[in-house]
Design a protein around this motif. Structure first.
Motif, PDB file in Angstrom:
ATOM      1  N   MET A 321     -14.893 -86.704 -45.949  1.00  0.00           N
ATOM      2  CA  MET A 321     -14.364 -87.819 -45.162  1.00  0.00           C
ATOM      3  C   MET A 321     -13.360 -88.655 -45.966  1.00  0.00           C
ATOM      4  O   MET A 321     -12.512 -89.339 -45.385  1.00  0.00           O
ATOM      5  CB  MET A 321     -15.498 -88.704 -44.651  1.00  0.00           C
ATOM      6  CG  MET A 321     -16.323 -89.394 -45.708  1.00  0.00           C
ATOM      7  SD  MET A 321     -17.816 -90.172 -45.009  1.00  0.00           S
ATOM      8  CE  MET A 321     -17.109 -91.183 -43.701  1.00  0.00           C
ATOM      9  N   SER A 325     -11.570 -85.527 -43.511  1.00  0.00           N
ATOM     10  CA  SER A 325     -12.556 -84.757 -42.733  1.00  0.00           C
ATOM     11  C   SER A 325     -11.961 -83.518 -42.085  1.00  0.00           C
ATOM     12  O   SER A 325     -12.122 -83.269 -40.887  1.00  0.00           O
ATOM     13  CB  SER A 325     -13.195 -85.653 -41.662  1.00  0.00           C
ATOM     14  OG  SER A 325     -13.880 -86.736 -42.225  1.00  0.00           O
ATOM     15  N   VAL A 334     -17.930 -84.882 -39.765  1.00  0.00           N
ATOM     16  CA  VAL A 334     -16.934 -85.681 -40.490  1.00  0.00           C
ATOM     17  C   VAL A 334     -17.143 -85.597 -42.001  1.00  0.00           C
ATOM     18  O   VAL A 334     -16.248 -85.942 -42.765  1.00  0.00           O
ATOM     19  CB  VAL A 334     -16.967 -87.158 -40.054  1.00  0.00           C
ATOM     20  CG1 VAL A 334     -16.629 -87.295 -38.577  1.00  0.00           C
ATOM     21  CG2 VAL A 334     -18.317 -87.798 -40.364  1.00  0.00           C
ATOM     22  N   HIS A 335     -18.322 -85.115 -42.408  1.00  0.00           N
ATOM     23  CA  HIS A 335     -18.599 -85.051 -43.849  1.00  0.00           C
ATOM     24  C   HIS A 335     -19.741 -84.083 -44.095  1.00  0.00           C
ATOM     25  O   HIS A 335     -20.715 -84.035 -43.334  1.00  0.00           O
ATOM     26  CB  HIS A 335     -18.983 -86.433 -44.385  1.00  0.00           C
ATOM     27  CG  HIS A 335     -18.965 -86.529 -45.887  1.00  0.00           C
ATOM     28  ND1 HIS A 335     -17.788 -86.603 -46.602  1.00  0.00           N
ATOM     29  CD2 HIS A 335     -19.970 -86.566 -46.814  1.00  0.00           C
ATOM     30  CE1 HIS A 335     -18.068 -86.693 -47.906  1.00  0.00           C
ATOM     31  NE2 HIS A 335     -19.387 -86.666 -48.047  1.00  0.00           N
TER      32      HIS A 335
END
Length: 830
Positions: A321, A325, A334-335
């Motif tokens: 992120m 991301s 996202v991570h």
């Protein structure tokens, strides 16, 4: 200064003689033997990809081989490459294919027999190399989907021409990788993997004698056997002076990738069918291999936990992120983080991915879910052999197979059968202790105190686990008057640590303001080329000169930060198995704050109503000794200050500071220092006469509090499946979360339409099923001449009927209503 004492460093690097030294500390101590530089080599650059082909120069040493001889470089005591010298005697080595990461020994010789000059070279995981030092596959998606529907055309690659050396012409080649089963028996491998051999092979040329322009484009053709059998590989660019497939020459490589663009014509004719065949074959193979899922660690339950547990998990470079991301293999996340250590027996890896709400993404809900890995992406010691080879083993077991089942065909359910998300029901976060400011201690059980001794002390000591973390404290404000020095407090200036037989890691203040210097086994490390280093029993990560993360194989983590005013802030993270096994300045980790202030003699100082003088006596009891100290004494100042005096009994600190209303600093201090941690903020502001230092202490304290909150335990009730013929609403499975269920039109819901995760880790309600009308009609059985009491049964009651080994499950429905009885149908579901 180099000493001409008759002693030589010829084959003796690291040794210290009575009259001179061949140890790295001799440079700053001015005690080096006269030939130290010639035999104890420093190089630039100090790192390169484990694929080989990197060239480094040898600094401050000269080599003059005869016309019949050449410079030979030997790596790891066994792999030799041909080096060269320039007109001034400066030597150069070419790194070989190493199949491992980390610091490796190398030696050089001018006669091919005597390798008496030596140094170390950092071999780097291919994906952790900076893109500037690799061949870039422009539009990588096109490369890896080439031949699938709507993906064709010209492929392009770029590179830095200077990496090839002083050459006008280059060759561009394709190399393949695979792991070959060397077993002579045909068996099911239930307890261990079959013996494997890694093969890294030149396949064919993409172009010869091309201009070294830094760019090349081509339209790929389908290959034929045996070349098409190679499905993972890399592109290499090298000088055209070398023959095809020459090994261990100066070159630059692309990253490993799926060779879709070169696969056989059958792939281009029907890529989905081709990939499905591979997917199903892998499914059969995977069933014959040992089950590694039971030994991989559970994921943290939340994104906050995953980012805070830095001793056991680290950011996955493929889904970060902090870098936008770009989660190619985990859409919707996202991570992601990876477990730093491979599993104990099968050396497997764990990956954990999270969405924008901070919830873990599971494969039961999304193709972008967290997946464990049979082969850890970062490899595992001792590396070299499958399935422990960094990156490449992971490609063979976990990435290429994802292409087969998920990306080149639509059969991800096969892949996820063998790579399901682990969830987090058994995850237990680490416990954090800290040192910050001037200096203040926050124990693992949250006892807070200030200890201003001068010397070296045990911060954490665990003899049972072989862990020793030591801190050194000195006064960083060298401009104070003698009177002030007598009353000033001593800041944390260095921390040294080791776990069992690991490398000794020391982090100390650098000469530059707020920056840190890292030493490995008393030798200074540089992070100018690489931010991550694989060491013996420990990993290091230093993205900036102000931040260093130390990760031991047990999961112990250390976060060291440079702060305003030359102070250091330190956080220690201990996994749960350290409970009741620690002592030292950070106390006993057992959730009991009353016994935290345990002296080295076994006496307990109560944390309540204890005077600063008693705290000082407690802290002084944890001084180290010359026999146990892990610190480096590479200057006269360090020798005089710490080597001869581990605790200065003559130093009496200022145990408190006065908040004089007439002091012009007090007003601004009171505006700044408020809330939890205000006491530390006030002390440091007044003792250093600096609002900036006080503010840095307050920020460090609040940062620690946030970390502790992020690491709070979270209850998970575990994943819930979507019902067949229905839908699940909600993918969060933590305490307080509610998941709802609905059925498709024409289906009937049995069970609880809504379930909530309880603090006990259990779901409310009952399992859900959606029974379709088609199922009801297709499996209907009539009970004739059987009566059931209306008072004892109701519509929807579950029936289980069995004869012998056959069991039929169904529900009661009304067919015909009588006076007091019902004729019933058993709707078989089995």
């Amino acid at each position: 200064m180099y000493l001409s004492s008759g002693q030589s460093c010829d084959g003796q690097c690291g040794e210290t003689w009575g009259t001179c030294s061949c140890h790295a500390t001799c440079v700053s101590l001015l005690t080096c033997c006269g030939d130290y530089r010639q035999y104890c080599l420093q190089i630039s650059p100090y790192s390169g990809t484990m694929m080989g082909g990197s060239v480094f120069s040898i600094l401050n040493a000269t080599f003059y081989p005869s016309k019949q001889e050449q410079l030979t470089c030997r790596f790891r005591g066994e792999i030799e490459t041909v080096g060269y010298t320039d007109g001034e005697g400066k030597g150069y080595c070419v790194s070989p294919l190493l199949f491992q990461s980390g610091w490796l020994p190398f030696a050089v010789s001018t006669d091919g027999r005597n390798f008496n000059s030596s140094g170390e070279y950092l071999s780097v995981h291919p994906s952790k190399m900076d893109a500037a030092f690799k061949v870039t596959l422009v539009n990588s998606t096109q490369w890896q989907y080439y031949g699938t529907p709507n993906t064709a055309g010209t492929l392009r690659m770029t590179w830095n021409p200077s990496l090839i050396g002083d050459t006008d012409r280059v060759n561009i080649e394709l190399w393949g990788y695979r792991e070959v089963n060397t077993s002579t028996t045909d068996t099911t491998w239930e307890e261990e993997l079959p013996p494997l051999r890694a093969e890294w092979t030149y396949l064919y040329s993409l172009g010869k004698g091309l201009a070294n322009s830094g760019s090349f484009s081509f339209t790929p053709k389908s290959s034929e056997k045996p070349y098409s059998d190679w499905e993972v590989g890399s592109v290499r660019v090298s000088s055209s002076i070398y023959s095809d497939g020459a090994r261990n020459i100066r070159a630059v490589w692309s990253g490993a990738h799926a060779l879709a663009w070169h696969l056989e014509e059958a792939f281009r004719q029907d890529s989905a069918a081709w990939a499905l065949d591979r997917c199903l074959a892998w499914d059969v193979l995977e069933k014959s291999l040992p089950n590694f899922l039971e030994e991989v660690v559970d994921c943290p339950c939340t994104l906050a936990q995953a980012r805070a547990d830095t001793g056991r998990f680290h950011t996955d470079y493929g889904c970060d992120m902090e870098k936008g991301s770009v989660c190619t293999y985990h859409p919707g996340s996202v991570h992601c983080v990876r477990a730093i250590q491979a599993s104990p027996v099968y050396r497997a890896g764990q990956q954990c991915c999270y969405d924008s709400t901070g919830a873990q993404v599971l494969t039961g809900d999304s193709i972008g879910g967290s997946t464990p890995d049979r082969a850890h992406d970062w490899g595992s010691p001792p590396y070299r052999d499958p399935p422990r080879i960094p990156s490449l083993s992971h490609w063979m077991y976990d990435v290429l197979t994802f292409y087969y089942c998920c990306l080149w065909s639509d059969h991800c359910q096969v892949y996820f059968t063998h790579r399901p998300s682990s969830g987090c029901r058994h995850y237990t976060p680490p416990t954090a202790g800290a040192v910050l400011g001037d200096p203040h201690f926050l124990t693992f059980d949250d006892v807070r105190y200030t200890f201003n001794g001068k010397g070296e002390y045990y911060l954490v000591l665990s003899p049972d686990r072989g862990l020793s973390v030591q801190v050194a404290k000195t006064n960083a404000q060298l401009s104070l008057t003698i009177f002030d020095l007598l009353k000033a407090s001593y800041k944390l200036s260095a921390v040294a640590m080791r776990e069992r037989s690991s490398d000794v890691i020391e982090v100390r203040q650098a000469e530059q303001q707020n920056q840190l210097e890292v030493l490995r086994n008393q030798q200074v490390l540089s992070f100018t080329e690489q931010s991550w280093m694989d060491l013996h029993g420990v990993f290091l990560y230093s993205p900036t000169p102000q931040n260093v993360t130390v990760m031991f194989s047990s999961g112990v983590g250390m976060e060291v930060r440079g702060r305003e005013g030359g102070a250091m802030a330190l956080t220690v993270l201990l996994p749960p198995d350290y409970t009741n096994l620690t002592q030292g300045l950070l106390g006993q980790m057992n959730s009991d704050p009353l016994d935290d202030l345990l002296t080295s003699l076994g006496d307990v100082v109560s944390p309540d109503n204890t005077s600063p003088e008693e705290i000082f006596t407690f802290g002084a009891s944890w001084k180290t000794s010359n026999q146990t100290s892990l610190f480096t004494y590479d200057s006269k100042y360090l020798l005089d200050t710490y080597y001869y005096v581990k605790h200065d009994p003559a130093f009496v600190p200022a145990f408190s500071v006065s908040e004089d209303p007439a002091d012009p600093l007090v007003g601004d201090m009171l505006k700044m220092c408020f809330g939890d941690g205000a006491q530390f903020c006030k002390y440091d502001t007044l003792s250093t006469r600096s609002l900036a230092v006080g503010n840095a202490t307050l920020l460090s304290f609040r940062s620690h509090q946030t970390l502790v909150q992020d690491l709070e335990s979270v209850v998970s009730c575990g994943w819930l499946a979507s019902p067949r013929y229905g839908e699940k609403i909600g993918t969060r499975y933590l305490e307080g979360s509610t998941v709802s269920f609905t059925c498709n039109s024409g289906s009937v819901l049995y069970g609880s339409p809504e379930r909530t995760c309880l603090p006990s880790g259990e779901w409310t309600g009952e399992d859900v099923s959606c029974i379709s009308g088609r199922s009801l009609l297709s499996s209907r059985y009539m009970f004739e001449n059987v009566s059931f009491s209306f008072r004892s049964m109701k519509i929807g009651t579950l029936l289980i009927c069995g004869t012998g080994r056959s069991i039929v499950i169904g529900y009661i429905t009304v067919l015909k209503k009588g006076n007091m009885t019902f004729d019933l149908t058993l709707n078989g579901l089995s």
